[in-house]
Design a protein around this motif. Structure first.
Motif, PDB file in Angstrom:
ATOM      1  N   ILE A 188      -8.235  31.657  61.405  1.00  0.00           N
ATOM      2  CA  ILE A 188      -7.022  31.029  60.859  1.00  0.00           C
ATOM      3  C   ILE A 188      -6.007  30.793  61.983  1.00  0.00           C
ATOM      4  CG2 ILE A 188      -5.068  31.333  59.276  1.00  0.00           C
ATOM      5  CD1 ILE A 188      -7.756  30.812  57.817  1.00  0.00           C
ATOM      6  N   THR A 189      -5.890  31.736  62.895  1.00  0.00           N
ATOM      7  CA  THR A 189      -4.995  31.557  64.047  1.00  0.00           C
ATOM      8  C   THR A 189      -5.431  30.370  64.895  1.00  0.00           C
ATOM      9  OG1 THR A 189      -4.447  33.911  64.098  1.00  0.00           O
ATOM     10  CG2 THR A 189      -4.086  32.671  66.144  1.00  0.00           C
ATOM     11  N   LEU A 190      -6.746  30.209  65.096  1.00  0.00           N
ATOM     12  CA  LEU A 190      -7.244  29.056  65.864  1.00  0.00           C
ATOM     13  C   LEU A 190      -6.915  27.733  65.172  1.00  0.00           C
ATOM     14  CD1 LEU A 190     -10.719  30.259  67.219  1.00  0.00           C
ATOM     15  CD2 LEU A 190      -8.532  30.108  68.431  1.00  0.00           C
ATOM     16  N   ILE A 191      -6.904  27.731  63.849  1.00  0.00           N
ATOM     17  CA  ILE A 191      -6.468  26.536  63.119  1.00  0.00           C
ATOM     18  C   ILE A 191      -4.998  26.259  63.434  1.00  0.00           C
ATOM     19  CG2 ILE A 191      -5.968  25.582  60.823  1.00  0.00           C
ATOM     20  CD1 ILE A 191      -8.431  27.210  59.808  1.00  0.00           C
ATOM     21  N   GLN A 192      -4.177  27.283  63.323  1.00  0.00           N
ATOM     22  CA  GLN A 192      -2.738  27.123  63.557  1.00  0.00           C
ATOM     23  C   GLN A 192      -2.432  26.718  64.996  1.00  0.00           C
ATOM     24  OE1 GLN A 192      -1.918  31.094  62.092  1.00  0.00           O
ATOM     25  NE2 GLN A 192      -0.957  30.265  60.232  1.00  0.00           N
TER      26      GLN A 192
END
Length: 180
Positions: free
Chosen positions: A152-156
């Protein structure tokens, strides 16, 4: 209000191995005539393989149209006479070597509604057993695992930009929060 457009005629502009580009003449709700160009697609399945340690199995894969490597979830097109679950099971095994005992359909998405009829079915795969992958001859990818929170952090951060992967990971996050 009826917003439906009705096909008057259709023509194939290009036919490939699994995609077809079409141009239809349509009657609009107001009675006018216009044209619509679009791509037909057999549909696809994306799988969120959830390991017992809570990590997600992901892939790095070069995608020719954009000439870059993307981080994605395992996925693939639906073959003729194949259910979406069968596609998910086949693609998970082919690409990663994993098999799952527990499958949950999380939803579906229409990634390109302005120019394609593609539907992507989204499955969560749990209770995984590792085995040997059976990739297609023209398939090169790197399989790795990552915590869902890190994904999810990589998406953000803009490191994961593939829409099917983004939607599937957010649906997984919501499913886990609601169901454990």
């Amino acid at each position: 209000m009826d917003l439906t457009e009705h096909c008057i005629s259709t023509e194939d502009l290009a036919i490939g191995d699994f995609l077809c580009v079409k141009r239809d003449q349509v009657r609009l709700p107001n009675g006018s005539v216009s044209q619509r160009e679009y791509v037909t697609h057999p549909g696809a399945v994306v799988i969120v393989p959830l390991l017992s340690n809570g990590n997600i199995v992901l892939e790095r894969q070069f995608r020719y149209p954009l000439h870059q490597v993307f981080i994605e979830l395992p996925a693939g097109k639906i073959d003729a006479n194949e259910s979406t679950l069968q596609t998910g099971q086949r693609e998970l095994l082919e690409e990663t070597g994993y098999q799952a005992k527990d499958w949950v359909k999380l939803g579906e998405q229409h990634p390109c509604i302005g120019y394609s009829n593609e539907v992507i079915h989204i499955y969560l795969a749990r209770d995984l057993t590792e085995g040997l992958c059976h990739r297609d001859d023209d398939e090169s990818l790197e399989v790795f695992e990552l915590a869902l929170t890190d994904a999810i952090t990589l998406i953000q951060q803009g490191e994961i930009t593939d829409s099917k992967t983004i939607v599937a990971l957010f649906l997984t996050e919501k499913y886990i929060k609601q169901n454990g």
